[in-house]
Design a protein around this motif. Structure first.
Motif, PDB file in Angstrom:
ATOM      1  N   ARG A   6       0.834  -1.203   0.000  1.00 50.41           N
ATOM      2  CA  ARG A   6       0.000   0.000   0.000  1.00 50.41           C
ATOM      3  C   ARG A   6       0.871   1.256   0.000  1.00 50.41           C
ATOM      4  O   ARG A   6       0.546   2.253  -0.658  1.00 50.41           O
ATOM      5  N   TYR A  10       0.950   4.065  -2.879  1.00 53.53           N
ATOM      6  CA  TYR A  10       0.766   5.480  -2.563  1.00 53.53           C
ATOM      7  C   TYR A  10       1.885   6.317  -3.170  1.00 53.53           C
ATOM      8  O   TYR A  10       1.629   7.357  -3.807  1.00 53.53           O
ATOM      9  N   GLU A  58      -2.232  -0.164  14.355  1.00 46.05           N
ATOM     10  CA  GLU A  58      -3.657  -0.356  14.103  1.00 46.05           C
ATOM     11  C   GLU A  58      -4.328  -1.251  15.147  1.00 46.05           C
ATOM     12  O   GLU A  58      -5.532  -1.489  15.063  1.00 46.05           O
ATOM     13  N   ARG A  72      -6.944   3.589  12.401  1.00 43.74           N
ATOM     14  CA  ARG A  72      -6.824   3.139  11.021  1.00 43.74           C
ATOM     15  C   ARG A  72      -5.907   4.112  10.292  1.00 43.74           C
ATOM     16  O   ARG A  72      -6.226   5.293  10.165  1.00 43.74           O
ATOM     17  N   LEU A  73      -4.781   3.624   9.848  1.00 41.66           N
ATOM     18  CA  LEU A  73      -3.763   4.476   9.252  1.00 41.66           C
ATOM     19  C   LEU A  73      -4.170   4.945   7.853  1.00 41.66           C
ATOM     20  O   LEU A  73      -4.701   4.167   7.056  1.00 41.66           O
ATOM     21  N   GLU A  74      -3.887   6.218   7.573  1.00 40.50           N
ATOM     22  CA  GLU A  74      -4.066   6.758   6.229  1.00 40.50           C
ATOM     23  C   GLU A  74      -2.864   6.339   5.370  1.00 40.50           C
ATOM     24  O   GLU A  74      -1.780   6.043   5.891  1.00 40.50           O
ATOM     25  N   PRO A  75      -3.024   6.330   4.045  1.00 41.83           N
ATOM     26  CA  PRO A  75      -1.906   5.917   3.169  1.00 41.83           C
ATOM     27  C   PRO A  75      -0.620   6.701   3.411  1.00 41.83           C
ATOM     28  O   PRO A  75       0.472   6.131   3.393  1.00 41.83           O
ATOM     29  N   TRP A  76      -0.721   8.023   3.658  1.00 41.19           N
ATOM     30  CA  TRP A  76       0.500   8.807   3.873  1.00 41.19           C
ATOM     31  C   TRP A  76       1.188   8.402   5.175  1.00 41.19           C
ATOM     32  O   TRP A  76       2.420   8.430   5.274  1.00 41.19           O
ATOM     33  N   GLN A  77       0.396   8.011   6.177  1.00 40.28           N
ATOM     34  CA  GLN A  77       0.978   7.553   7.436  1.00 40.28           C
ATOM     35  C   GLN A  77       1.657   6.194   7.255  1.00 40.28           C
ATOM     36  O   GLN A  77       2.742   5.951   7.809  1.00 40.28           O
ATOM     37  N   ASN A 107      -3.976  16.680  12.026  1.00 39.99           N
ATOM     38  CA  ASN A 107      -3.684  15.425  11.337  1.00 39.99           C
ATOM     39  C   ASN A 107      -3.212  14.321  12.278  1.00 39.99           C
ATOM     40  O   ASN A 107      -2.616  13.340  11.836  1.00 39.99           O
TER      41      ASN A 107
END
Length: 269
Positions: A6, A10, A58, A72-77, A107
């Motif tokens: 992932r 990204y 997570e 829940r991690l965002e793609p940038w994280q 954020n």
């Protein structure tokens, strides 16, 4: 997809323009793509190391606006975590010794940083791990620490028991490895003599002097894979330590700084 997959997806979407991003994010993503194609000498990307830290984060609960829900991690994280924790040498020791992340307000800086403190305390395989949330004042230093305390207390009891995480009032500990996670500030006891495994510096732009940063930076050398984790919003002081650190990070992204410092430094704005 795995976390590492992932993260790569990204990065490619950012570089291609599919995901809008500023040039510094594009540079950070391009750097990772280039490194995956041509790994820096002595290092390899370990998806196992990268995915493990994301899986742990997570499993940590929110303690503020989404109190009790799992993170829940965002793609940038995911990109940041997999990049910082995924690169290791032949002995499995991390490549990156300092990480600078600058993000807009709101954020979830502490929501991302607190689980990193817990991970480096209890799951990083470091005997006698010393983890610190550091700032110029005690109140600021305790923000990330308090969130980590609440996360640890809200974890499933069996999960906490498995990793031996205990949560007394002034620290978070793992007794079997003699490890601890504490808040640390310049207005408390002396900053000297630390044997740091992880130092979390929240809101670096608020530091009016370089004292805390410089002491932490010099305290990293006693361990093989210590990490200085800096996460901040933007500031306005062009004479402060944050501006200096930021400029060095951007020089790394621009390719103006190379060598050992660049190889061990992650930065994204």
């Amino acid at each position: 997809m795995t976390y590492s997959e992932r993260a790569t997806a990204y990065a490619k979407s950012v570089v291609s323009g599919e995901i809008p991003a500023c040039k510094y994010v594009v540079q950070a993503c391009q750097r990772q793509i280039d490194d995956l194609a041509f790994p820096p000498h002595g290092y390899r990307f370990s998806a196992a190391h990268a995915d493990r830290v994301c899986a742990f984060v997570e499993r940590c609960p929110h303690v503020k606006s989404r109190n009790g829900e799992l993170i829940r991690l965002e793609p940038w994280q995911i990109f940041i975590l997999t990049t910082v924790f995924g690169w290791v040498d032949e002995k499995g020791k991390r490549r990156f010794r300092r990480a600078y992340t600058e993000v807009p307000r709101g954020n979830g800086k502490s929501t991302l940083s607190s689980p990193i403190g817990l991970y480096m305390l209890a799951l990083d395989g470091e005997p006698g791990s010393e983890v610190y949330s550091a700032a110029t004042t005690r109140d600021q230093a305790r923000i990330v620490f308090r969130d980590a305390q609440q996360m640890a207390r809200k974890m499933h009891p069996q999960f906490r028991k498995r990793f031996g995480i205990e949560v007394p009032a002034q620290a978070i500990t793992q007794q079997r490895t003699n490890s601890s996670f504490k808040a640390l500030s310049a207005d408390g006891h002396t900053l000297d003599g630390l044997n740091i495994h992880l130092a979390i510096v929240d809101e670096l732009h608020a530091h009016k002097t370089p004292e805390v940063h410089n002491v932490l930076e010099t305290g990293l050398g006693k361990r093989d894979q210590s990490l200085l984790w800096m996460i901040t919003t933007a500031g306005t002081n062009r004479f402060g330590i944050c501006y200096d650190v930021r400029k060095s990070m951007l020089d790394v992204l621009n390719g103006d700084i190379t060598g050992a410092y660049a190889d061990s430094t992650f930065g994204i704005v």
